[in-house]
Design an enzyme around this catalytic site. Structure first.
Site, PDB file in Angstrom:
ATOM      1  N   ASP A  12       0.825  -1.210   0.000  1.00  0.00           N
ATOM      2  CA  ASP A  12       0.000   0.000   0.000  1.00  0.00           C
ATOM      3  C   ASP A  12       0.863   1.265   0.000  1.00  0.00           C
ATOM      4  O   ASP A  12       1.925   1.297   0.611  1.00  0.00           O
ATOM      5  CB  ASP A  12      -0.910  -0.021   1.236  1.00  0.00           C
ATOM      6  CG  ASP A  12      -2.006   1.020   1.141  1.00  0.00           C
ATOM      7  OD1 ASP A  12      -2.280   1.507   0.035  1.00  0.00           O
ATOM      8  OD2 ASP A  12      -2.579   1.360   2.191  1.00  0.00           O
ATOM      9  N   ARG A  25      -0.220   9.546  -9.514  1.00  0.00           N
ATOM     10  CA  ARG A  25      -0.408   8.269  -8.810  1.00  0.00           C
ATOM     11  C   ARG A  25       0.246   7.129  -9.596  1.00  0.00           C
ATOM     12  O   ARG A  25       0.845   6.224  -9.033  1.00  0.00           O
ATOM     13  CB  ARG A  25      -1.910   7.963  -8.628  1.00  0.00           C
ATOM     14  CG  ARG A  25      -2.618   8.874  -7.633  1.00  0.00           C
ATOM     15  CD  ARG A  25      -4.089   8.472  -7.489  1.00  0.00           C
ATOM     16  NE  ARG A  25      -4.221   7.061  -7.188  1.00  0.00           N
ATOM     17  CZ  ARG A  25      -4.121   6.534  -5.959  1.00  0.00           C
ATOM     18  NH1 ARG A  25      -3.921   7.320  -4.925  1.00  0.00           N
ATOM     19  NH2 ARG A  25      -4.250   5.240  -5.779  1.00  0.00           N
ATOM     20  N   HIS A  29       2.853   3.717  -8.920  1.00  0.00           N
ATOM     21  CA  HIS A  29       2.719   2.286  -9.244  1.00  0.00           C
ATOM     22  C   HIS A  29       3.982   1.787  -9.943  1.00  0.00           C
ATOM     23  O   HIS A  29       4.459   0.677  -9.677  1.00  0.00           O
ATOM     24  CB  HIS A  29       1.497   2.044 -10.129  1.00  0.00           C
ATOM     25  CG  HIS A  29       0.201   2.304  -9.406  1.00  0.00           C
ATOM     26  ND1 HIS A  29      -0.083   1.755  -8.174  1.00  0.00           N
ATOM     27  CD2 HIS A  29      -0.882   3.059  -9.728  1.00  0.00           C
ATOM     28  CE1 HIS A  29      -1.283   2.165  -7.777  1.00  0.00           C
ATOM     29  NE2 HIS A  29      -1.777   2.957  -8.698  1.00  0.00           N
ATOM     30  N   SER A  57      -7.324  -5.609  -5.910  1.00  0.00           N
ATOM     31  CA  SER A  57      -8.457  -6.208  -5.193  1.00  0.00           C
ATOM     32  C   SER A  57      -9.736  -6.072  -6.018  1.00  0.00           C
ATOM     33  O   SER A  57      -9.790  -5.260  -6.959  1.00  0.00           O
ATOM     34  CB  SER A  57      -8.646  -5.500  -3.847  1.00  0.00           C
ATOM     35  OG  SER A  57      -9.147  -4.203  -4.061  1.00  0.00           O
ATOM     36  N   THR A  58     -10.758  -6.826  -5.627  1.00  0.00           N
ATOM     37  CA  THR A  58     -12.047  -6.709  -6.331  1.00  0.00           C
ATOM     38  C   THR A  58     -12.589  -5.269  -6.173  1.00  0.00           C
ATOM     39  O   THR A  58     -13.327  -4.785  -7.019  1.00  0.00           O
ATOM     40  CB  THR A  58     -13.068  -7.727  -5.793  1.00  0.00           C
ATOM     41  OG1 THR A  58     -13.015  -7.727  -4.357  1.00  0.00           O
ATOM     42  CG2 THR A  58     -12.810  -9.129  -6.269  1.00  0.00           C
ATOM     43  N   ARG A  63     -11.600   2.355  -9.060  1.00  0.00           N
ATOM     44  CA  ARG A  63     -10.645   3.440  -9.377  1.00  0.00           C
ATOM     45  C   ARG A  63     -10.880   3.969 -10.796  1.00  0.00           C
ATOM     46  O   ARG A  63     -11.496   3.284 -11.627  1.00  0.00           O
ATOM     47  CB  ARG A  63      -9.220   2.902  -9.270  1.00  0.00           C
ATOM     48  CG  ARG A  63      -8.903   2.538  -7.860  1.00  0.00           C
ATOM     49  CD  ARG A  63      -7.451   2.224  -7.662  1.00  0.00           C
ATOM     50  NE  ARG A  63      -7.251   1.960  -6.252  1.00  0.00           N
ATOM     51  CZ  ARG A  63      -6.107   2.038  -5.620  1.00  0.00           C
ATOM     52  NH1 ARG A  63      -5.019   2.366  -6.267  1.00  0.00           N
ATOM     53  NH2 ARG A  63      -6.020   1.791  -4.328  1.00  0.00           N
ATOM     54  N   LEU A 122      10.796 -20.784  -5.359  1.00  0.00           N
ATOM     55  CA  LEU A 122       9.880 -19.839  -4.696  1.00  0.00           C
ATOM     56  C   LEU A 122       8.576 -19.824  -5.475  1.00  0.00           C
ATOM     57  O   LEU A 122       8.596 -19.820  -6.707  1.00  0.00           O
ATOM     58  CB  LEU A 122      10.504 -18.428  -4.717  1.00  0.00           C
ATOM     59  CG  LEU A 122       9.571 -17.260  -4.378  1.00  0.00           C
ATOM     60  CD1 LEU A 122       9.153 -17.305  -2.906  1.00  0.00           C
ATOM     61  CD2 LEU A 122      10.237 -15.913  -4.665  1.00  0.00           C
ATOM     62  N   ARG A 178      -5.324  -2.044   8.298  1.00  0.00           N
ATOM     63  CA  ARG A 178      -6.515  -2.873   8.034  1.00  0.00           C
ATOM     64  C   ARG A 178      -6.160  -3.993   7.072  1.00  0.00           C
ATOM     65  O   ARG A 178      -5.095  -3.970   6.444  1.00  0.00           O
ATOM     66  CB  ARG A 178      -7.678  -2.025   7.499  1.00  0.00           C
ATOM     67  CG  ARG A 178      -7.361  -1.232   6.269  1.00  0.00           C
ATOM     68  CD  ARG A 178      -8.614  -0.535   5.710  1.00  0.00           C
ATOM     69  NE  ARG A 178      -8.223   0.388   4.679  1.00  0.00           N
ATOM     70  CZ  ARG A 178      -8.118   1.700   4.828  1.00  0.00           C
ATOM     71  NH1 ARG A 178      -8.408   2.257   5.985  1.00  0.00           N
ATOM     72  NH2 ARG A 178      -7.729   2.479   3.834  1.00  0.00           N
ATOM     73  N   SER A 180      -8.285  -5.116   4.473  1.00  0.00           N
ATOM     74  CA  SER A 180      -8.794  -4.826   3.125  1.00  0.00           C
ATOM     75  C   SER A 180      -9.204  -6.068   2.336  1.00  0.00           C
ATOM     76  O   SER A 180      -8.830  -6.226   1.175  1.00  0.00           O
ATOM     77  CB  SER A 180      -7.753  -4.026   2.317  1.00  0.00           C
ATOM     78  OG  SER A 180      -7.464  -2.829   2.959  1.00  0.00           O
TER      79      SER A 180
HETATM   80  C1  FPP Z   1      -1.850   0.021  -3.467  1.00  0.00           C
HETATM   81  O1  FPP Z   1      -1.412   1.357  -3.413  1.00  0.00           O
HETATM   82  C2  FPP Z   1      -1.286  -0.640  -4.621  1.00  0.00           C
HETATM   83  C3  FPP Z   1      -1.989  -1.181  -5.639  1.00  0.00           C
HETATM   84  C4  FPP Z   1      -3.468  -1.164  -5.695  1.00  0.00           C
HETATM   85  C5  FPP Z   1      -1.314  -1.780  -6.784  1.00  0.00           C
HETATM   86  C6  FPP Z   1      -0.101  -2.580  -6.476  1.00  0.00           C
HETATM   87  C7  FPP Z   1       0.759  -2.570  -7.668  1.00  0.00           C
HETATM   88  C8  FPP Z   1       2.117  -2.534  -7.661  1.00  0.00           C
HETATM   89  C9  FPP Z   1       2.941  -2.635  -6.450  1.00  0.00           C
HETATM   90  C10 FPP Z   1       2.871  -2.379  -8.922  1.00  0.00           C
HETATM   91  C11 FPP Z   1       2.529  -3.359  -9.954  1.00  0.00           C
HETATM   92  C12 FPP Z   1       2.764  -4.744  -9.516  1.00  0.00           C
HETATM   93  C13 FPP Z   1       2.837  -5.748 -10.387  1.00  0.00           C
HETATM   94  C14 FPP Z   1       3.085  -7.121  -9.886  1.00  0.00           C
HETATM   95  C15 FPP Z   1       2.727  -5.507 -11.817  1.00  0.00           C
HETATM   96  P1  FPP Z   1      -2.474   2.515  -3.542  1.00  0.00           P
HETATM   97  O2  FPP Z   1      -2.492   2.978  -4.945  1.00  0.00           O
HETATM   98  O3  FPP Z   1      -3.779   2.082  -2.962  1.00  0.00           O
HETATM   99  O4  FPP Z   1      -1.812   3.606  -2.640  1.00  0.00           O
HETATM  100  P2  FPP Z   1      -2.527   4.795  -1.867  1.00  0.00           P
HETATM  101  O5  FPP Z   1      -3.117   4.194  -0.624  1.00  0.00           O
HETATM  102  O6  FPP Z   1      -1.387   5.705  -1.556  1.00  0.00           O
HETATM  103  O7  FPP Z   1      -3.544   5.380  -2.774  1.00  0.00           O
END
Ligand code: FPP
Length: 224
Positions: A12, A25, A29, A57-58, A63, A122, A178, A180
């Site tokens: 997160d 944002r 990522h 997540s579902t 978003r 792994l 949390r 989630s």
């Molecule tokens: C949560 O941060 C992160 C995600 C919903 C996406 C996770 C993706 C990656 C780590 C990169 C891509 C991974 C792969 C395996 C291709 P958030 O966007 O909810 O953060 P925030 O709480 O700051 O909004």
């Protein structure tokens, strides 16, 4: 010292990191993907057998379309570029979640799973379009249909994590406390570490610090 067989991570804080440092944002990522690579390497170094990453997540479908598309493009490019390397490193990739993405991405995910199926060093479980409540309802429905006895062992056969041992350790970055809708059944006895750093800032040193703390916890599993 506690054995550590399975680490699960809620990655997160990408969005907040991206907005803070790059005004986007999506840049967060992209940076988060570098952390994924670092953590995979460190997981191997620590001889941990299972790593489960919560990537989508579902609920994440709520978003903006632009962010969702960016995430799936990132995943697609990552797999195209890295799957051979992961395979060479004897890493198995498993998707947990409903694969109802574009036909192109579904195909790539299936191929990646098939290619790495027999790898042993792994196992990376990528939780994609995953939601624990949906998983549990589905598992109970299928167990009922099967007419088998309702118990823990039989239920676990119908979970998406079938044949995967429960996580010993859950890490959530991003200064949020949390679960989630992540692995609610499987985390029943996990040790949980909440980390203030945002996912793109999380590094090998932070990971190893948590692993060291985990190894020294007295785990009772209800006993004294
Ligand atoms: C949560 O941060 C992160 C995600 C919903 C996406 C996770 C993706 C990656 C780590 C990169 C891509 C991974 C792969 C395996 C291709 P958030 O966007 O909810 O953060 P925030 O709480 O700051 O909004």
């Amino acid at each position: 010292m506690n054995p550590l067989n399975h680490v699960a991570i809620i990655m997160d804080g990408n969005g907040r990191w991206g907005l803070k440092y790059k005004k986007s944002r999506n840049a967060g990522h992209k940076a988060g993907l570098n952390t994924v690579e670092k953590i995979i390497k460190e997981t191997i170094k620590n001889k941990i057998k299972f790593l489960t990453l919560y990537a989508f997540s579902t609920e994440n479908w709520k978003r903006p379309k632009k962010e969702i598309n960016f995430l799936f493009d990132l995943l697609e490019n990552f797999l195209k570029e890295r799957i051979n390397e992961l395979h060479k490193q004897n890493i198995k990739l498993k998707i947990i979640g409903l694969k109802n993405f574009s036909p192109k991405l579904n195909k790539l995910l299936n191929l990646s799973e098939k290619k790495t199926l027999k790898n042993k060093r792994l196992q990376i479980n990528l939780a994609l379009n995953y939601g624990s409540k949906f998983e549990l309802i589905n598992a109970f429905k299928n167990l009922q249909k099967s007419k088998e006895k309702i118990n823990e062992k039989n239920l676990s056969k119908y979970l998406l994590t079938k044949n995967i041992p429960d996580p010993d350790l859950l890490i959530r970055t991003g200064n949020t406390r949390r679960l989630s809708n992540f692995l609610l059944w499987q985390l029943a006895y996990a040790e949980i570490f909440f980390e203030n750093k945002l996912w793109p800032e999380f590094n090998e040193k932070d990971y190893n610090k948590i692993i060291k703390k985990f190894k020294n916890i007295k785990r009772n599993f209800g006993k004294i």
